[in-house]
Scaffold this motif. Sequence first.
Motif, PDB file in Angstrom:
ATOM      1  N   GLY A 247      51.747-118.389  83.519  1.00 50.85           N
ATOM      2  CA  GLY A 247      53.044-118.359  82.999  1.00 50.85           C
ATOM      3  C   GLY A 247      53.733-117.568  83.151  1.00 50.85           C
ATOM      4  N   PHE A 248      54.908-118.116  83.141  1.00 53.68           N
ATOM      5  CA  PHE A 248      55.452-116.562  83.862  1.00 53.68           C
ATOM      6  C   PHE A 248      57.104-116.158  82.659  1.00 53.68           C
ATOM      7  N   LEU A 249      56.911-114.983  82.514  1.00 52.78           N
ATOM      8  CA  LEU A 249      57.433-114.542  81.262  1.00 52.78           C
ATOM      9  C   LEU A 249      58.533-113.773  82.072  1.00 52.78           C
ATOM     10  N   GLU A 250      59.890-113.588  81.660  1.00 51.81           N
ATOM     11  CA  GLU A 250      61.533-113.465  81.771  1.00 51.81           C
ATOM     12  C   GLU A 250      61.596-111.568  81.729  1.00 51.81           C
ATOM     13  N   LEU A 251      61.636-111.347  82.058  1.00 52.40           N
ATOM     14  CA  LEU A 251      62.276-110.029  81.559  1.00 52.40           C
ATOM     15  C   LEU A 251      63.778-109.795  82.482  1.00 52.40           C
ATOM     16  N   LYS A 252      64.416-109.424  80.889  1.00 50.13           N
ATOM     17  CA  LYS A 252      66.208-109.271  81.882  1.00 50.13           C
ATOM     18  C   LYS A 252      66.774-108.430  80.546  1.00 50.13           C
ATOM     19  N   ASP A 253      67.300-106.828  81.669  1.00 45.62           N
ATOM     20  CA  ASP A 253      67.829-106.261  81.078  1.00 45.62           C
ATOM     21  C   ASP A 253      67.203-104.891  80.216  1.00 45.62           C
ATOM     22  N   GLY A 254      65.604-104.972  79.746  1.00 48.71           N
ATOM     23  CA  GLY A 254      64.814-104.387  79.511  1.00 48.71           C
ATOM     24  C   GLY A 254      63.908-104.908  78.287  1.00 48.71           C
ATOM     25  N   LYS A 255      64.712-106.223  78.680  1.00 45.36           N
ATOM     26  CA  LYS A 255      63.806-106.838  77.103  1.00 45.36           C
ATOM     27  C   LYS A 255      63.560-108.529  77.764  1.00 45.36           C
ATOM     28  N   PHE A 256      62.776-108.908  76.456  1.00 45.06           N
ATOM     29  CA  PHE A 256      62.153-110.497  76.670  1.00 45.06           C
ATOM     30  C   PHE A 256      62.806-111.928  76.675  1.00 45.06           C
ATOM     31  N   GLY A 257      62.809-112.278  77.841  1.00 49.43           N
ATOM     32  CA  GLY A 257      63.317-113.671  77.826  1.00 49.43           C
ATOM     33  C   GLY A 257      62.351-114.564  77.537  1.00 49.43           C
ATOM     34  N   ASP A 258      62.885-115.585  78.571  1.00 51.85           N
ATOM     35  CA  ASP A 258      62.223-116.940  77.946  1.00 51.85           C
ATOM     36  C   ASP A 258      60.712-116.571  78.921  1.00 51.85           C
ATOM     37  N   PHE A 259      60.060-117.585  78.280  1.00 58.14           N
ATOM     38  CA  PHE A 259      58.357-117.872  78.914  1.00 58.14           C
ATOM     39  C   PHE A 259      58.441-119.302  79.137  1.00 58.14           C
ATOM     40  N   SER A 260      57.644-119.240  80.527  1.00 55.65           N
ATOM     41  CA  SER A 260      57.635-121.133  81.523  1.00 55.65           C
ATOM     42  C   SER A 260      56.440-120.871  82.024  1.00 55.65           C
ATOM     43  N   LYS A 261      55.833-122.343  82.035  1.00 57.39           N
ATOM     44  CA  LYS A 261      54.938-122.333  82.588  1.00 57.39           C
ATOM     45  C   LYS A 261      55.005-123.118  84.094  1.00 57.39           C
ATOM     46  N   ASN A 262      56.504-123.304  84.489  1.00 61.76           N
ATOM     47  CA  ASN A 262      56.855-123.415  85.882  1.00 61.76           C
ATOM     48  C   ASN A 262      57.417-122.124  86.637  1.00 61.76           C
ATOM     49  N   ARG A 263      57.097-122.183  88.175  1.00 60.52           N
ATOM     50  CA  ARG A 263      57.719-120.940  88.649  1.00 60.52           C
ATOM     51  C   ARG A 263      58.775-121.213  89.023  1.00 60.52           C
ATOM     52  N   PRO A 264      59.577-120.254  88.576  1.00 61.11           N
ATOM     53  CA  PRO A 264      60.968-119.568  88.370  1.00 61.11           C
ATOM     54  C   PRO A 264      61.280-119.756  89.764  1.00 61.11           C
ATOM     55  N   GLU A 265      62.642-120.109  89.588  1.00 62.75           N
ATOM     56  CA  GLU A 265      63.839-120.264  91.822  1.00 62.75           C
ATOM     57  C   GLU A 265      63.232-119.281  92.439  1.00 62.75           C
ATOM     58  N   VAL A 266      63.064-119.850  93.566  1.00 68.66           N
ATOM     59  CA  VAL A 266      62.864-119.368  95.112  1.00 68.66           C
ATOM     60  C   VAL A 266      63.555-117.693  95.065  1.00 68.66           C
ATOM     61  N   GLY A 267      62.904-117.262  95.450  1.00 69.17           N
ATOM     62  CA  GLY A 267      63.612-115.436  95.730  1.00 69.17           C
ATOM     63  C   GLY A 267      63.819-114.726  94.073  1.00 69.17           C
ATOM     64  N   ALA A 268      63.167-114.599  93.633  1.00 66.86           N
ATOM     65  CA  ALA A 268      62.894-114.143  91.872  1.00 66.86           C
ATOM     66  C   ALA A 268      62.063-113.310  92.278  1.00 66.86           C
ATOM     67  N   GLU A 269      62.137-112.078  91.599  1.00 65.75           N
ATOM     68  CA  GLU A 269      61.386-111.093  91.491  1.00 65.75           C
ATOM     69  C   GLU A 269      60.296-111.617  90.981  1.00 65.75           C
ATOM     70  N   ILE A 270      58.913-111.426  91.170  1.00 65.73           N
ATOM     71  CA  ILE A 270      57.566-111.468  90.119  1.00 65.73           C
ATOM     72  C   ILE A 270      57.042-110.285  90.748  1.00 65.73           C
ATOM     73  N   ILE A 271      56.263-110.478  89.451  1.00 66.62           N
ATOM     74  CA  ILE A 271      55.155-109.149  89.272  1.00 66.62           C
ATOM     75  C   ILE A 271      54.222-109.629  89.134  1.00 66.62           C
ATOM     76  N   ASP A 272      52.644-109.683  90.299  1.00 66.36           N
ATOM     77  CA  ASP A 272      51.946-110.733  90.459  1.00 66.36           C
ATOM     78  C   ASP A 272      50.803-109.952  89.798  1.00 66.36           C
ATOM     79  N   TYR A 273      49.993-110.499  88.262  1.00 64.77           N
ATOM     80  CA  TYR A 273      49.530-110.388  86.403  1.00 64.77           C
ATOM     81  C   TYR A 273      48.001-111.039  87.641  1.00 64.77           C
ATOM     82  N   ALA A 274      48.095-111.517  88.158  1.00 62.97           N
ATOM     83  CA  ALA A 274      47.066-112.903  88.305  1.00 62.97           C
ATOM     84  C   ALA A 274      45.390-112.092  87.842  1.00 62.97           C
ATOM     85  N   GLY A 275      44.706-113.282  86.844  1.00 63.81           N
ATOM     86  CA  GLY A 275      43.812-112.385  86.220  1.00 63.81           C
ATOM     87  C   GLY A 275      43.446-111.963  84.941  1.00 63.81           C
TER      88      GLY A 275
END
Length: 388
Positions: free
Chosen positions: A20-48
């Motif tokens: 899934g995807f964990l949101e980081l916003k202003d140095g804090k945790f946001g929501d966790f979702s199994k759905n990919r965020p909107e197109v163009g969002a910055e994603i740090i990939d730690y697959a595996g």
Amino acid sequence: MSKYIFADTFFLEGEVEGPGFLELKDGKFGDFSKNRPEVGAEIIDYAGHWIAPGLVDTHIHGFRNYDIMDIDFEGLNGISEGLLSCGVTSFLPTTLTSSTEILNNVIKMIGTHYTQVRGAKIKGIFLEGPFFTEKHRGAQNAKYFSDPSIELLKVWQKLSNDSIKKIAIAPERNGAAEFIEYAVGEKIAVALAHSEATYKKAKQAVENGASIFVHTFNGMSPLHHREPGMAGAAMNLKDVFAEIICDGHHVHPAAANILMNARGRDQTVMVTDCMMAGGMPEGNYQLGEFPVEVKAGAARIEGGSLAGSILQLKDAVKNVVDWGIATPEEAIYMASMAPAKSIGLDGECGKIAEGYAADFIVLNPDLDLIATHLNGVCRYHLRKEGVQ
């Protein structure tokens, strides 16, 4: 602006999720979702990889050739930065029994500068002593032992800018009951340590408000079937936390398992009790006033007594899983949320939850530390071999 962490597994508050995807916003945790965020969002990939809360070490004396008792801010900051390589994002610098003058100076130094460290966050001070008894003194200097003093604690709390979060005492000392009640009233967690107390005396201390047993089995009266002692109290009393050092030297894995089964893994706190030789080669070092030899993975003073450890908290997590006495989820909890809860700081660190500082670690499925993030910023990465 939000960015997102993608990984296979997330150790969230009370559950394991992923991928899934964990949101980081202003140095804090946001929501966790199994759905990919909107197109163009910055994603740090730690697959595996696995994402877990930053670890919390509530009992540590030094690291990378620095000792808390050196009364030196650069050393304190060196410990803080070095701990990022251990997966630790929050800690309590821990003092040793010493003279009142030295303790005054150490406490004032930490209290003045603790918000200025640039690595793992200092969440307060742990005073290990000087209110102990001699039989189980370990590497504590018995010539400075005394009965608990509320007046001294008042002085120290003022010098610390009200940052003392935990203090250890021997419950059989004169005045212990009044001292415990006062300290707890000041929101200082009282721990029991370096003591020959009976089970009854330990129970009375807990009834007065003590809530933590320090490095269980070490520095305390042992379990006997006719006198359960401090060790028996650590396993049997309700609503307390029991520290344990899982380096394979302080406590046999079977004994650690017995404690965890009796106490519960939600009330077992993994600590390091690490001294200045942590992260350093074998050789000769100091723990407070005592010379220490580090050899074969253990730190010992003259005579052979253990003198703290050279354990890194990330390795304690890996050890208990490798020993078959905890699941990865349980091991991570015992090194993050349980220690934070034990000192009343579970409202600000120790878990991945919305609104908390984005302090987290990245592990591979073998529980090797890959990276440490502080406030959402990668500050340590294994491939870069150090703090960024």
